[in-house]
Design an enzyme around this catalytic site. Structure first.
Site, PDB file in Angstrom:
ATOM      1  N   ASP A  97       5.525  -5.290  -2.616  1.00 31.16           N
ATOM      2  CA  ASP A  97       4.152  -5.693  -2.361  1.00 31.16           C
ATOM      3  C   ASP A  97       3.406  -5.747  -3.697  1.00 31.16           C
ATOM      4  O   ASP A  97       3.854  -6.419  -4.615  1.00 31.16           O
ATOM      5  CB  ASP A  97       3.519  -4.721  -1.340  1.00 31.16           C
ATOM      6  CG  ASP A  97       2.153  -5.146  -0.853  1.00 31.16           C
ATOM      7  OD1 ASP A  97       2.084  -6.018   0.042  1.00 31.16           O
ATOM      8  OD2 ASP A  97       1.145  -4.619  -1.356  1.00 31.16           O
ATOM      9  N   TYR A 198      -7.126  -5.819  -5.248  1.00 28.82           N
ATOM     10  CA  TYR A 198      -7.422  -7.177  -4.783  1.00 28.82           C
ATOM     11  C   TYR A 198      -8.687  -7.717  -5.441  1.00 28.82           C
ATOM     12  O   TYR A 198      -8.760  -8.903  -5.792  1.00 28.82           O
ATOM     13  CB  TYR A 198      -7.604  -7.182  -3.259  1.00 28.82           C
ATOM     14  CG  TYR A 198      -6.341  -6.936  -2.479  1.00 28.82           C
ATOM     15  CD1 TYR A 198      -5.492  -7.982  -2.143  1.00 28.82           C
ATOM     16  CD2 TYR A 198      -5.991  -5.653  -2.079  1.00 28.82           C
ATOM     17  CE1 TYR A 198      -4.324  -7.754  -1.424  1.00 28.82           C
ATOM     18  CE2 TYR A 198      -4.820  -5.416  -1.358  1.00 28.82           C
ATOM     19  CZ  TYR A 198      -4.000  -6.476  -1.033  1.00 28.82           C
ATOM     20  OH  TYR A 198      -2.850  -6.253  -0.323  1.00 28.82           O
ATOM     21  N   HIS A 254       7.469  -7.075   6.723  1.00 28.29           N
ATOM     22  CA  HIS A 254       7.035  -6.948   5.331  1.00 28.29           C
ATOM     23  C   HIS A 254       7.432  -5.604   4.732  1.00 28.29           C
ATOM     24  O   HIS A 254       7.595  -5.487   3.516  1.00 28.29           O
ATOM     25  CB  HIS A 254       5.510  -7.107   5.279  1.00 28.29           C
ATOM     26  CG  HIS A 254       4.905  -6.910   3.936  1.00 28.29           C
ATOM     27  ND1 HIS A 254       4.947  -7.871   2.946  1.00 28.29           N
ATOM     28  CD2 HIS A 254       4.218  -5.862   3.414  1.00 28.29           C
ATOM     29  CE1 HIS A 254       4.310  -7.427   1.875  1.00 28.29           C
ATOM     30  NE2 HIS A 254       3.859  -6.213   2.130  1.00 28.29           N
TER      31      HIS A 254
END
Length: 278
Positions: A97, A198, A254
């Site tokens: 990730d 982010y 994921h």
């Protein structure tokens, strides 16, 4: 083990034979190094020493304020400091990730510190950018725009835990892993730090987006990933000029380090041995 950089102190899980080949393992969002425990345990059994830090924003002693403190260049700098602290570079680098994004950026800017690399889920940043316009990746990445709003996403997820549970469950995360997100990230005070990764991503230097990677790479993508489209995985080969392999794991979500640790350990071992046998 712990290490420091710029007044920040990072917690590290250092396990396996002390003299074994060193694998630095980087976790993603919204998780800590505990998400890698099943994987690192298998790697330790194979004779590898694994070094897994709780990264910036996650370690209690490394939670600076403001999004600029979470630029990718700072995240890479933290891993460089870790490798220096280990004193065994170049290392084998594994990232899942967001940890994969850090790994890609480190391999392109500090290749002398990276022997081999295995990236899990997140493709090369240049491939990801292109996939936004050539697949459904833009739609899959809607949450990244929501995370740009200061403080509101954290407030909503803290006050509505059932909403967080539902969102994570839809991605295929196990109930045990969801419980750890609550205890380690939400209750543990790491949610804002994780989201700041982010919020700082728009400051990613253009050179890091386009830079080719010369170290041997295995990129791993899973068909049940609800966050990353296959297109990014397919395009990643264009950005690696060294030995490159793409591994597709069918039917997995994921969260590969917890869901398929044995398969991932085999892929990592194969990549490490690809240079050790030369």
């Amino acid at each position: 083990m712990s290490f420091t950089r710029g007044g920040l102190e990072f917690d590290v899980v250092d396990s396996g034979p002390i003299d074994g080949p060193v694998i630095v393992a980087l976790h993603g969002f919204p998780q800590t190094s505990t998400s890698l425990t099943a994987l690192t345990t298998l790697l330790n059994a194979r004779g590898y020493r694994t070094v897994a830090p709780d990264q910036r924003g996650y370690s209690p002693g490394a939670r600076p304020r403001g999004r600029r403190a979470y630029r990718v260049s700072e995240l890479v700098g933290d891993v460089v400091a870790l490798v220096d602290a280990i004193g065994r570079g170049p290392v084998h680098l594994v990232g899942h990730d967001w940890g994969a994004m850090v790994a890609w950026s480190m391999a392109s800017t500090r290749p002398e510190l990276v022997r081999t690399m295995v990236t899990v889920s997140v493709p090369h940043p240049g491939a990801y950018l292109r996939s936004l316009f050539t697949s459904n990746q833009l739609a899959l990445s809607y949450y990244m725009a929501l995370f740009q709003i200061p403080m509101l996403p954290e407030r909503v997820l803290r006050t509505r835990p059932a909403l967080l549970d539902g969102l994570l469950a839809k991605t295929g995360m196990s109930q045990d892993a969801i419980s750890r997100v609550h205890s380690e990230i939400v209750d543990g005070g790491a949610l804002t730090g994780g989201m700041n990764w982010y919020r700082a991503v728009l400051s990613l230097a253009p050179g890091m987006v386009s830079a080719p990677v010369e170290v041997p790479v295995t990129h791993v993508w899973s068909t049940g990933d609800t966050a990353l489209a296959r297109r990014g995985a397919e395009l990643t080969e264009r950005h690696v000029v060294g030995d490159y392999r793409l591994a597709v794991i069918d039917g997995a979500s994921h969260w590969l380090p917890e869901e398929r640790p044995a398969e991932l350990a085999e892929l990592i071992s194969d990549r490490v041995e690809s240079v050790s046998s030369r």
